[in-house]
Scaffold this motif. Structure first.
Motif, PDB file in Angstrom:
ATOM      1  N   ILE A 119      -2.347  12.704  -3.133  1.00 35.67           N
ATOM      2  CA  ILE A 119      -3.064  12.255  -1.938  1.00 35.67           C
ATOM      3  C   ILE A 119      -3.838  10.993  -2.301  1.00 35.67           C
ATOM      4  N   ASP A 120      -3.440   9.905  -1.692  1.00 36.17           N
ATOM      5  CA  ASP A 120      -4.013   8.589  -1.955  1.00 36.17           C
ATOM      6  C   ASP A 120      -5.085   8.389  -0.898  1.00 36.17           C
ATOM      7  N   PHE A 121      -6.342   8.459  -1.311  1.00 39.59           N
ATOM      8  CA  PHE A 121      -7.400   8.351  -0.306  1.00 39.59           C
ATOM      9  C   PHE A 121      -8.625   7.629  -0.813  1.00 39.59           C
ATOM     10  N   ALA A 122      -9.507   7.316   0.102  1.00 37.95           N
ATOM     11  CA  ALA A 122     -10.753   6.561  -0.131  1.00 37.95           C
ATOM     12  C   ALA A 122     -10.469   5.067  -0.324  1.00 37.95           C
ATOM     13  N   GLY A 123      -9.683   4.717  -1.368  1.00 39.61           N
ATOM     14  CA  GLY A 123      -9.317   3.315  -1.567  1.00 39.61           C
ATOM     15  C   GLY A 123     -10.485   2.346  -1.631  1.00 39.61           C
ATOM     16  N   PRO A 124     -11.533   2.664  -2.422  1.00 36.47           N
ATOM     17  CA  PRO A 124     -12.657   1.717  -2.516  1.00 36.47           C
ATOM     18  C   PRO A 124     -12.228   0.480  -3.306  1.00 36.47           C
ATOM     19  N   ASN A 125     -13.009  -0.561  -3.214  1.00 36.31           N
ATOM     20  CA  ASN A 125     -12.656  -1.805  -3.890  1.00 36.31           C
ATOM     21  C   ASN A 125     -13.767  -2.252  -4.831  1.00 36.31           C
ATOM     22  N   VAL A 126     -13.369  -2.912  -5.909  1.00 39.75           N
ATOM     23  CA  VAL A 126     -14.338  -3.506  -6.834  1.00 39.75           C
ATOM     24  C   VAL A 126     -15.204  -4.512  -6.067  1.00 39.75           C
ATOM     25  N   GLY A 133     -14.536   2.834   7.319  1.00 40.43           N
ATOM     26  CA  GLY A 133     -13.123   3.192   7.124  1.00 40.43           C
ATOM     27  C   GLY A 133     -12.937   3.968   5.826  1.00 40.43           C
ATOM     28  N   HIS A 134     -13.638   3.525   4.784  1.00 42.98           N
ATOM     29  CA  HIS A 134     -13.559   4.242   3.508  1.00 42.98           C
ATOM     30  C   HIS A 134     -14.209   5.616   3.636  1.00 42.98           C
ATOM     31  N   LEU A 135     -15.269   5.688   4.444  1.00 41.73           N
ATOM     32  CA  LEU A 135     -15.951   6.964   4.635  1.00 41.73           C
ATOM     33  C   LEU A 135     -15.008   7.967   5.288  1.00 41.73           C
ATOM     34  N   ALA A 159      -7.902   7.867  -6.142  1.00 45.20           N
ATOM     35  CA  ALA A 159      -8.792   6.933  -5.434  1.00 45.20           C
ATOM     36  C   ALA A 159      -8.116   5.594  -5.115  1.00 45.20           C
ATOM     37  N   HIS A 160      -7.013   5.298  -5.786  1.00 41.13           N
ATOM     38  CA  HIS A 160      -6.317   4.020  -5.617  1.00 41.13           C
ATOM     39  C   HIS A 160      -7.318   2.864  -5.481  1.00 41.13           C
ATOM     40  N   PHE A 161      -8.004   2.652  -6.568  1.00 42.05           N
ATOM     41  CA  PHE A 161      -9.100   1.699  -6.667  1.00 42.05           C
ATOM     42  C   PHE A 161      -8.584   0.257  -6.488  1.00 42.05           C
ATOM     43  N   MET A 336       1.683  -9.231  -3.950  1.00 34.40           N
ATOM     44  CA  MET A 336       0.844  -8.965  -2.786  1.00 34.40           C
ATOM     45  C   MET A 336       0.411  -7.495  -2.734  1.00 34.40           C
ATOM     46  N   TYR A 337      -0.406  -7.176  -1.718  1.00 38.07           N
ATOM     47  CA  TYR A 337      -0.876  -5.797  -1.478  1.00 38.07           C
ATOM     48  C   TYR A 337       0.314  -4.838  -1.408  1.00 38.07           C
ATOM     49  N   GLY A 338       1.338  -5.236  -0.672  1.00 40.01           N
ATOM     50  CA  GLY A 338       2.528  -4.384  -0.531  1.00 40.01           C
ATOM     51  C   GLY A 338       3.288  -4.237  -1.840  1.00 40.01           C
ATOM     52  N   THR A 340       1.990  -4.178  -4.818  1.00 42.04           N
ATOM     53  CA  THR A 340       1.261  -3.199  -5.627  1.00 42.04           C
ATOM     54  C   THR A 340       1.560  -1.792  -5.130  1.00 42.04           C
ATOM     55  N   ASP A 341       1.572  -1.610  -3.816  1.00 43.71           N
ATOM     56  CA  ASP A 341       1.841  -0.269  -3.296  1.00 43.71           C
ATOM     57  C   ASP A 341       3.246   0.199  -3.660  1.00 43.71           C
ATOM     58  N   LEU A 342       4.199  -0.726  -3.612  1.00 40.63           N
ATOM     59  CA  LEU A 342       5.569  -0.362  -3.967  1.00 40.63           C
ATOM     60  C   LEU A 342       5.651  -0.003  -5.460  1.00 40.63           C
ATOM     61  N   VAL A 360      -4.002   8.448   3.084  1.00 41.76           N
ATOM     62  CA  VAL A 360      -5.020   8.613   4.119  1.00 41.76           C
ATOM     63  C   VAL A 360      -5.711   7.262   4.307  1.00 41.76           C
ATOM     64  N   VAL A 361      -5.181   6.476   5.193  1.00 36.69           N
ATOM     65  CA  VAL A 361      -5.646   5.093   5.373  1.00 36.69           C
ATOM     66  C   VAL A 361      -5.690   4.762   6.869  1.00 36.69           C
ATOM     67  N   ASP A 362      -6.702   4.014   7.240  1.00 41.49           N
ATOM     68  CA  ASP A 362      -6.871   3.498   8.601  1.00 41.49           C
ATOM     69  C   ASP A 362      -5.541   3.238   9.339  1.00 41.49           C
ATOM     70  N   ARG A 364      -4.812   1.156  11.351  1.00 40.65           N
ATOM     71  CA  ARG A 364      -4.455  -0.256  11.476  1.00 40.65           C
ATOM     72  C   ARG A 364      -3.564  -0.747  10.344  1.00 40.65           C
ATOM     73  N   GLN A 365      -3.393   0.069   9.303  1.00 42.07           N
ATOM     74  CA  GLN A 365      -2.476  -0.332   8.232  1.00 42.07           C
ATOM     75  C   GLN A 365      -1.094   0.306   8.405  1.00 42.07           C
ATOM     76  N   ALA A 366      -0.821   0.835   9.585  1.00 41.95           N
ATOM     77  CA  ALA A 366       0.436   1.569   9.811  1.00 41.95           C
ATOM     78  C   ALA A 366       1.663   0.711   9.499  1.00 41.95           C
TER      79      ALA A 366
HETATM   80  N1  ARG Z   1      -8.371  -0.746  -0.839  1.00 45.29           N
HETATM   81  C1  ARG Z   1      -7.776  -0.730   0.472  1.00 45.29           C
HETATM   82  C2  ARG Z   1      -8.786  -1.187   1.529  1.00 45.29           C
HETATM   83  O1  ARG Z   1      -9.964  -1.227   1.277  1.00 45.29           O
HETATM   84  C3  ARG Z   1      -7.280   0.630   0.869  1.00 45.29           C
HETATM   85  C4  ARG Z   1      -6.217   1.198  -0.028  1.00 45.29           C
HETATM   86  C5  ARG Z   1      -5.379   2.196   0.671  1.00 45.29           C
HETATM   87  N2  ARG Z   1      -4.333   2.783  -0.144  1.00 45.29           N
HETATM   88  C6  ARG Z   1      -3.208   2.174  -0.449  1.00 45.29           C
HETATM   89  N3  ARG Z   1      -2.350   2.791  -1.226  1.00 45.29           N
HETATM   90  N4  ARG Z   1      -2.898   0.995   0.016  1.00 45.29           N
HETATM   91  O2  ARG Z   1      -8.373  -1.494   2.634  1.00 45.29           O
END
Ligand code: ARG
Length: 600
Positions: A119-126, A133-135, A159-161, A336-338, A340-342, A360-362, A364-366
């Motif tokens: 389960i990939d969730f929270a996704g906080p960023n440095v 959204g993170h909440l 956490a997929h930081f 890119m973001y995609g 990394t996800d791939l 578990v992501v907003d 809007r990232q569908a």
């Molecule tokens: N860090 C991203 C953000 O703040 C969310 C990451 C979601 N998870 C993922 N695998 N892309 O929007």
């Protein structure tokens, strides 16, 4: 043994089959008329239609077959052919006893074939404070993690930081420009200072500043790009500096997650996918998936005919592929973001080989996830259907827009928790709860009430809908709120403590009163609520059950005296029902990530 509703479903299906009717039509649902029956089956109507038979007659035949079932007190045919089922009190008592004896699952069924689930969730960023959204992702993700584990799956919460990409280059340049990066800017292998040259405050201040500057100042942007490329290329000083950014941010984030009762099994970052990146690109290339597109390299993910109208710069409209191609390498050569996800999907396959990955992501990232998943299926990194995006709506302010602080900024999780705890203290004092308890215990209660209010408010809405942030309402001890549920749980605990003081113990459950029947039926319904919440990945179904249970207990407690019941057997039975209700309520709350205090 399964729950009574499932058992009745099987019995009705068998009766349908014996009448030569399609048994899959034999659905049993809670009765629309609880005064007449506990459950009903409307299947005879559809079945009769298919057989061109008379539905009432068919329902009558099915009912006749069910009439001798010892679990049923009555079977009636109503209206055009509804079958009404009323349980025997003894069957309810037996089932309640079973639920009461099931300390770990309170009657909920587990899966037959456990799976490996990430389960990939929270996704906080440095360097970026967490926003609402993170909440939401943290609250929903934590609940799903517990729910999947409860059902028997092996679960990794990750956490997929967000620790990779252009933001990191921005920070390196910004920290350098402030004269803080010192020795880290030297070329060569180091060694580099073991202490971080920046604090969290520095990072949180510098990041938005640098992001703004990059928009206006192309030279700055180019330096940040170059720094990003050098970091990713492995320049030792940059790596060392970046590791400090990551560590400083992570320490602060872990503290915030800790306060929220959210934990992860993996703190993998986007950067952890970097080692498989080169291999992945090479594989995408040799398999012909990676194609040139206007200087960039992309994977086409739309199937033939999947298009949508797109307006070009010159104003003309074309049919463009939908979803658009996944951008793997930009025209400037960066991942890119995609990408990394791939790569993370490939990395997870090597490390865990999961049967299922939930994101578990907003909402809007569908589209992003649609692109990534399709690319992963095309590349053979995951089996079709094993990647699922669980989107959610936004938490809005009263203006209907994503929630902001009064000053208009993003709400920091830390500030939100402080604000909620202040309000919880206030409410507890108003209600004169916990005012005789030691200070430390009172503080612990206030914190639990605050977290319960925030989490329950979120999880009582269907994941996919948006809701309005209203701390006053969330914090009320009345209505469908976290504090109300905690209060009910604490009330039962206090009842059980009193019983213990009087040397009363729970005993055999007997069902007589209506309120006892209702409580037993509610205890029985937990299993279905859990299964449905799991199948749909919808924690609000657990919230609904918890609320229903609290209400059912409340009615029972008002109608059926426990400690002053007329005879010892009834006292013991009601105590056992109370204990079962408490255990199930605490388990349900735990599945929502909510902890219950001992008293208040
Ligand atoms: N860090 C991203 C953000 O703040 C969310 C990451 C979601 N998870 C993922 N695998 N892309 O929007």
């Amino acid at each position: 043994m399964s729950d009574l509703r499932t058992q009745l479903g099987e019995a009705v299906a068998a009766a349908f089959a014996a009448e030569g009717v399609d048994a899959s039509l034999a659905r049993v649902t809670p009765s629309d008329r609880p005064d007449l029956a506990d459950f009903q089956s409307n299947g005879a109507l559809a079945a009769a239609k298919a057989l061109k038979a008379n539905p009432r007659e068919l329902a009558g035949k099915v009912a006749e077959r069910l009439a001798s079932d010892p679990r049923l007190a009555s079977v009636d045919v109503a209206g055009p052919g509804f079958i009404n089922l009323k349980l025997a009190d003894a069957a309810l008592a037996e089932r309640a006893t079973e639920v009461a004896g099931d300390a770990d699952h309170a009657g909920a069924a587990v899966v037959e074939a456990p799976r490996k689930v990430v389960i990939d969730f929270a996704g906080p960023n440095v360097a970026k404070p967490m926003h609402v959204g993170h909440l939401r992702s943290s609250i929903i993700g934590e609940s799903l993690k517990r729910l999947f584990r409860f059902r028997g799956d092996t679960v990794w919460g990750d956490a997929h930081f967000g620790d990779w990409g252009f933001q990191m280059g921005l920070l390196i340049v910004a920290v350098g420009d402030e004269g803080k990066a010192g020795a880290f800017l030297a070329e060569g292998d180091g060694p580099f200072p073991a202490d971080s040259p920046v604090t969290l405050e520095d990072l949180e201040r510098l990041y938005p500043q640098a992001a703004g500057q990059a928009k206006e100042d192309p030279a700055f942007r180019d330096r940040a790009r170059k720094a990003t490329a050098e970091l990713q290329g492995g320049r030792p000083g940059y790596r060392a500096l970046w590791q400090h950014f990551v560590a400083v941010s992570r320490t602060a984030l872990e503290r915030e997650f800790g306060a929220l009762g959210v934990t992860f099994d993996l703190w993998n970052g986007e950067s952890d996918a970097d080692p498989v990146m080169a291999e992945m690109i090479a594989h995408l290339e040799t398999s012909g998936l990676l194609v040139e597109d206007d200087g960039a390299r992309v994977v086409h993910v739309a199937r033939p005919g999947e298009t949508r109208k797109k307006k070009l710069a010159d104003g003309s409209v074309i049919e463009a592929p939908s979803p658009p191609p996944l951008l793997v390498i930009s025209s400037e050569g960066s991942a890119m973001y995609g990408t990394t996800d791939l790569a993370t999907i490939l990395d997870r396959r090597k490390a865990i080989d999961p049967d299922l990955i939930l994101y578990v992501v907003d909402e809007r990232q569908a589209e992003h996830f649609e692109q990534v998943f399709r690319a992963a299926y095309l590349a053979g990194y995951a089996t079709e259907g094993s990647l699922q995006h669980l989107g959610f709506g936004t938490m809005n302010g009263t203006d209907g827009k994503p929630f902001k602080t009064r000053a208009g900024g993003v709400l920091k999780l830390h500030d939100l928790i402080t604000q909620a705890t202040d309000k919880a203290r206030e409410r507890l004092r108003e209600a004169r709860l916990g005012d005789d308890l030691p200070e430390a215990e009172f503080e612990d209660i206030a914190h639990k009430v605050a977290i319960a209010a925030l989490k329950f408010a979120d999880l009582s809405n269907a994941r996919t809908t948006s809701y309005v942030f209203d701390l006053d309402r969330f914090m009320s001890f009345e209505g469908k709120t976290g504090p109300y549920l905690l209060y009910q749980a604490v009330r039962i605990k206090s009842l059980l403590r009193k019983a213990g003081d009087q040397d009363l113990a729970p005993g055999a459950i007997v069902i007589g009163e209506l309120a006892e029947r209702d409580l037993a039926l509610t205890l029985d319904a937990f299993s279905q609520a859990v299964t449905e919440a799991y199948d749909k990945r919808m924690p609000h179904l657990i919230s609904e059950h918890a609320y229903r249970l609290a209400q059912s207990f409340s009615k029972f407690y008002a109608a059926c005296p426990v400690l002053i019941a007329p005879d010892a057997a009834i006292k013991a039975s009601r105590l056992a029902l109370s204990k079962a209700a408490l255990d199930q309520l605490e388990i349900a709350l735990d599945l929502l990530g909510i902890a219950t205090p001992e008293r208040m």
